[in-house]
Motif scaffolding. Structure first.
Motif, PDB file in Angstrom:
ATOM      1  N   GLN A   1       0.818  -1.212   0.000  1.00  0.00           N
ATOM      2  CA  GLN A   1       0.000   0.000   0.000  1.00  0.00           C
ATOM      3  C   GLN A   1       0.854   1.265   0.000  1.00  0.00           C
ATOM      4  O   GLN A   1       0.385   2.335  -0.369  1.00  0.00           O
ATOM      5  N   SER A   2       2.111   1.129   0.426  1.00  0.00           N
ATOM      6  CA  SER A   2       2.984   2.304   0.481  1.00  0.00           C
ATOM      7  C   SER A   2       3.632   2.605  -0.863  1.00  0.00           C
ATOM      8  O   SER A   2       4.302   3.620  -1.015  1.00  0.00           O
ATOM      9  N   VAL A   3       3.452   1.722  -1.825  1.00  0.00           N
ATOM     10  CA  VAL A   3       4.089   1.882  -3.138  1.00  0.00           C
ATOM     11  C   VAL A   3       3.015   2.005  -4.200  1.00  0.00           C
ATOM     12  O   VAL A   3       2.228   1.092  -4.421  1.00  0.00           O
ATOM     13  N   ARG A   4       2.956   3.158  -4.861  1.00  0.00           N
ATOM     14  CA  ARG A   4       1.980   3.362  -5.926  1.00  0.00           C
ATOM     15  C   ARG A   4       2.515   2.924  -7.285  1.00  0.00           C
ATOM     16  O   ARG A   4       1.771   2.420  -8.119  1.00  0.00           O
ATOM     17  N   SER A   5       3.809   3.133  -7.510  1.00  0.00           N
ATOM     18  CA  SER A   5       4.384   2.798  -8.803  1.00  0.00           C
ATOM     19  C   SER A   5       5.901   2.672  -8.656  1.00  0.00           C
ATOM     20  O   SER A   5       6.513   3.356  -7.834  1.00  0.00           O
ATOM     21  N   VAL A   6       6.489   1.798  -9.472  1.00  0.00           N
ATOM     22  CA  VAL A   6       7.927   1.529  -9.406  1.00  0.00           C
ATOM     23  C   VAL A   6       8.532   1.685 -10.801  1.00  0.00           C
ATOM     24  O   VAL A   6       7.935   1.245 -11.796  1.00  0.00           O
ATOM     25  N   LEU A   7       9.696   2.286 -10.856  1.00  0.00           N
ATOM     26  CA  LEU A   7      10.460   2.350 -12.099  1.00  0.00           C
ATOM     27  C   LEU A   7      11.815   1.697 -11.854  1.00  0.00           C
ATOM     28  O   LEU A   7      12.564   2.103 -10.956  1.00  0.00           O
ATOM     29  N   VAL A   8      12.126   0.682 -12.639  1.00  0.00           N
ATOM     30  CA  VAL A   8      13.431   0.024 -12.582  1.00  0.00           C
ATOM     31  C   VAL A   8      14.278   0.561 -13.731  1.00  0.00           C
ATOM     32  O   VAL A   8      13.917   0.406 -14.903  1.00  0.00           O
ATOM     33  N   ILE A   9      15.381   1.208 -13.388  1.00  0.00           N
ATOM     34  CA  ILE A   9      16.308   1.713 -14.400  1.00  0.00           C
ATOM     35  C   ILE A   9      17.468   0.732 -14.512  1.00  0.00           C
ATOM     36  O   ILE A   9      18.181   0.483 -13.539  1.00  0.00           O
ATOM     37  N   GLN A  10      17.635   0.184 -15.704  1.00  0.00           N
ATOM     38  CA  GLN A  10      18.750  -0.720 -15.969  1.00  0.00           C
ATOM     39  C   GLN A  10      19.859   0.063 -16.679  1.00  0.00           C
ATOM     40  O   GLN A  10      19.643   0.608 -17.753  1.00  0.00           O
ATOM     41  N   ILE A  11      21.034   0.107 -16.060  1.00  0.00           N
ATOM     42  CA  ILE A  11      22.177   0.810 -16.631  1.00  0.00           C
ATOM     43  C   ILE A  11      23.149  -0.219 -17.182  1.00  0.00           C
ATOM     44  O   ILE A  11      23.686  -1.042 -16.430  1.00  0.00           O
ATOM     45  N   HIS A  12      23.363  -0.174 -18.498  1.00  0.00           N
ATOM     46  CA  HIS A  12      24.277  -1.098 -19.161  1.00  0.00           C
ATOM     47  C   HIS A  12      25.454  -0.310 -19.723  1.00  0.00           C
ATOM     48  O   HIS A  12      25.276   0.596 -20.535  1.00  0.00           O
ATOM     49  N   GLY A  13      26.659  -0.686 -19.321  1.00  0.00           N
ATOM     50  CA  GLY A  13      27.847   0.035 -19.764  1.00  0.00           C
ATOM     51  C   GLY A  13      28.273  -0.274 -21.175  1.00  0.00           C
ATOM     52  O   GLY A  13      29.174   0.383 -21.710  1.00  0.00           O
ATOM     53  N   ALA A  14      27.651  -1.266 -21.807  1.00  0.00           N
ATOM     54  CA  ALA A  14      27.963  -1.633 -23.187  1.00  0.00           C
ATOM     55  C   ALA A  14      26.741  -2.332 -23.769  1.00  0.00           C
ATOM     56  O   ALA A  14      25.898  -2.845 -23.024  1.00  0.00           O
ATOM     57  N   PRO A  15      26.609  -2.362 -25.098  1.00  0.00           N
ATOM     58  CA  PRO A  15      25.443  -3.014 -25.699  1.00  0.00           C
ATOM     59  C   PRO A  15      25.371  -4.490 -25.347  1.00  0.00           C
ATOM     60  O   PRO A  15      26.376  -5.200 -25.366  1.00  0.00           O
TER      61      PRO A  15
END
Length: 657
Positions: free
Chosen positions: A523-537
């Protein structure tokens, strides 16, 4: 004639092989399998050209001198059934050999370093010429000195048969004197490097590597010349000595433990961390997974985190977890450190500064000596700690010289609890069990499933901690570059290596962490964004590209296991990464939207070492500002922070909204 040439080539195998490696080094470094790891060796300062040129000519001089002694004295020694006593070549032959072997490295160093940092070509050339001239002058002095002395003192000692072929004394004494001089050069660079640890302008990494070649060639040539009379294989001697030294515990590598501060707050649980979000962003949570890949991954992770923070004021307050691996752990540590101490160096600048010289120094001096004589190196600093000192230095600024990156990681717990700092988990791997080892400022609850992971507090005890920089280093213990290390606690301790062995993307820990938080209180979380950081393709497509396929022979079979392991870290693990995140999204679909955005550095052949050239640094900044895919990702993050849940990221929520 041909038989004699082959015989002498076999007897001179050590200096001949060393000379070939030296001569072909620029070509070898530019091969596809080594370019990303070793090319940065040739990017040095103008003064660094002097050190590299001196080291290169020293290696060539040792090769030349060893070849001369073996060539002139193998027949009298009765080695190998040689057919005839060779003639004595003129002295200029050995001087030409020195020039011919050393010039490729010197010329390419001048060319490449000037290409990366234009404007000082004349200075580089002058330093190179000075080094070559000094080396040749020293050799001429040696030759004349010992020739004059041998003309005055005709000494032919009566030695046992096992020393047959060692007189006349001038050649062996001159070779010994050359080795002593080389040892002096080695000691000078080693002591200078130790004094410069954590300070700018250390011994160039290429110089350190050449010093190892120089000593190894001189020592092994002498041993093989002595033992070849009885056909004792040199490899056998090395294996026996290696087995003996391996029995000493001092040949192992250690990382230091710190006492946890008495006033240190306990690390918060996942839900406690999320609930600490600033009121303006309450309920909208950003989690980051930063992958591994050396300094390129570190620089890109720092650029992404710092860049989003500059573009989007709400970003820093919304990031509640950064789960990182290998180079990504350095980037996340630099970013978090900057958040904790705003006067510290900018995260991208700190993460992109070179630390290769310190690693090479540690490998070429304390670690090299420890591998041969471990009994005298107890307590010596190795390349792991040398790397930490470089990272500490890189985070300092003129107005803020005290880098608290060397303080306990738990110092950041308070900031995580009050929402001013994101929680960090730096993922490593335990060698003996294959489990993930988590160094973090957030903790899983005791009743959560922990079969595949071990928290650092479980391993080292609740009263012990590691420095933030040590946690980053252990997470980034790339094979061979940084050693597998165990803690300096009493008793047997497991060894820690790079987190990329288990999960090179940090997603496994992030998913488990988020799942625990949502199960505790969705209930404390309305929405989540996961950012994936890739240092190379990274492509999830398992089919090899046509330009990567070719006929391979037996030599390929030798390296195939290592090549496979390296590729599995990319293509193989990204499939598990996507699967774990996808399952998480579907599990909570309809309850909590879990979006995902990937910010990936778009260029292939990212460097894997701890050195970025200026061109590579500029490219990271340029791709962040101009690449279309990166701009799209930045826009999606902005939409999420603006309160939207339709950001077209491809997650189940975006498809159904």
């Amino acid at each position: 004639m041909l038989i004699s040439a082959v015989e002498y080539a076999l007897l001179m195998r050590v200096p001949v092989l060393t000379g070939l490696i030296l001569f072909l080094l620029p070509w070898l470094v530019n091969r596809s399998l080594t370019r990303s790891l070793l090319l940065g060796l040739f990017d040095v300062t103008p003064v660094g050209v002097l050190a590299v040129s001196l080291a290169s000519t020293s290696v060539a001089a040792i090769v030349s001198d060893d070849c001369r002694v073996i060539y002139l004295h193998s027949f009298p020694r009765g080695i190998g059934g040689l057919h005839q006593q060779p003639g004595t070549p003129p002295h200029w032959v050995w001087f030409v050999l020195v020039l011919g072997l050393s010039l490729p490295v010197i010329v390419y160093t001048v060319y490449f370093s000037n290409q990366q940092n234009p404007g000082a070509l004349g200075k580089r050339v002058r330093w190179a010429v000075l080094a070559v001239a000094s080396q040749l002058a020293a050799q001429m002095l040696f030759v004349r000195t010992f020739e004059t002395a041998s003309g005055r003192v005709q000494w032919s000692p009566r030695l046992p048969d096992l020393f047959a072929g060692y007189p006349p004394w001038k050649d062996h004494v001159s070779a010994t004197a050359g080795f002593v001089l080389a040892l002096g050069i080695y000691a000078f660079f080693g002591l200078y490097g130790k004094r410069r640890l954590g300070i700018k302008a250390n011994v160039p990494a290429l110089c350190s590597a050449l010093m190892i070649m120089m000593l190894a060639c001189s020592a092994l040539s002498s041993i093989s010349f002595f033992l070849d009379l009885w056909h004792v294989p040199l490899l056998l001697v090395l294996l026996v000595w290696g087995y003996i030294t391996a029995q000493s515990q001092y040949s192992d590598h250690f990382y230091g433990l710190l006492n946890r501060p008495a006033d240190a707050q306990p690390a918060p649980t996942p839900i406690e961390t999320i609930c600490a979000t600033k009121p303006a962003q309450k309920g909208r949570v950003i989690l980051v997974a930063a992958n591994g890949g050396g300094i390129q991954a570190a620089a890109w992770a720092a650029q992404v985190l710092e860049g989003l923070g500059r573009d989007l004021p709400a970003f820093a307050d919304s990031v509640r977890l950064i789960s990182s691996v290998s180079g990504g752990s350095l980037g996340s540590a630099c970013y978090t450190y900057k958040q904790a101490y705003p006067k510290a160096q900018d995260a991208f600048v700190a993460a992109s500064k070179s630390s290769l010289d310190e690693v090479a120094w540690g490998l070429s001096w304390p670690d090299f000596i420890s591998s041969i004589f471990p009994w005298i190196t107890k307590g010596w600093m190795g390349r792991g700690r040398a790397l930490e000192k470089a990272w500490i230095r890189n985070c300092e600024t003129a107005g803020y010289p005290n880098a608290f990156l060397d303080r306990p990681l738990s110092d950041w717990n308070a900031g995580v609890r009050n929402g001013t700092l994101p929680a960090v988990i730096m993922n490593a791997t335990l060698v003996e069990t294959g489990q993930r080892l988590l160094f973090g400022t957030t903790r899983f609850t005791a009743n959560s499933n922990n079969r595949a992971r071990v928290d650092a507090t479980e391993l080292n005890g609740a009263s012990k901690d590691v420095a933030a920089v040590t946690a980053a280093r252990l997470s980034a213990s790339f094979p061979l570059v940084t050693p597998a290390s165990r803690s300096n606690a009493d008793g047997l301790q497991p060894h820690v290596v790079d987190g990329g062995y288990y999960d090179n993307y940090g997603m496994a820990t992030l998913v488990e962490w988020l799942d625990e938080a949502l199960c505790a209180d969705d209930q404390s979380v309305r929405s989540v964004l996961v950012i994936q950081i890739h240092g190379a393709p990274v492509s999830p497509d398992s089919s090899a590209q046509p330009d990567k396929l070719s006929d391979r022979g037996w030599f390929f079979q030798i390296g195939a296991p290592l090549l496979t392991l390296n590729n599995v870290r990319g293509a193989g693990q990204i499939a598990h990464n996507d699967l774990e995140l996808g399952q998480m999204q579907h599990r909570w679909f309809g309850k909590v939207p879990i979006h995902s955005v990937t910010l990936e550095f778009p260029d292939e052949d990212a460097p894997l070492s701890w050195h970025l050239t200026r061109e590579q640094q500029d490219k990271v900044r340029e791709r962040w500002m101009t690449n279309a895919a990166v701009q799209k990702g930045r826009g999606q993050v902005a939409e999420f922070l603006a309160g939207l849940d339709k950001i077209s990221c491809g997650c189940p929520t975006c498809k159904h909204v």
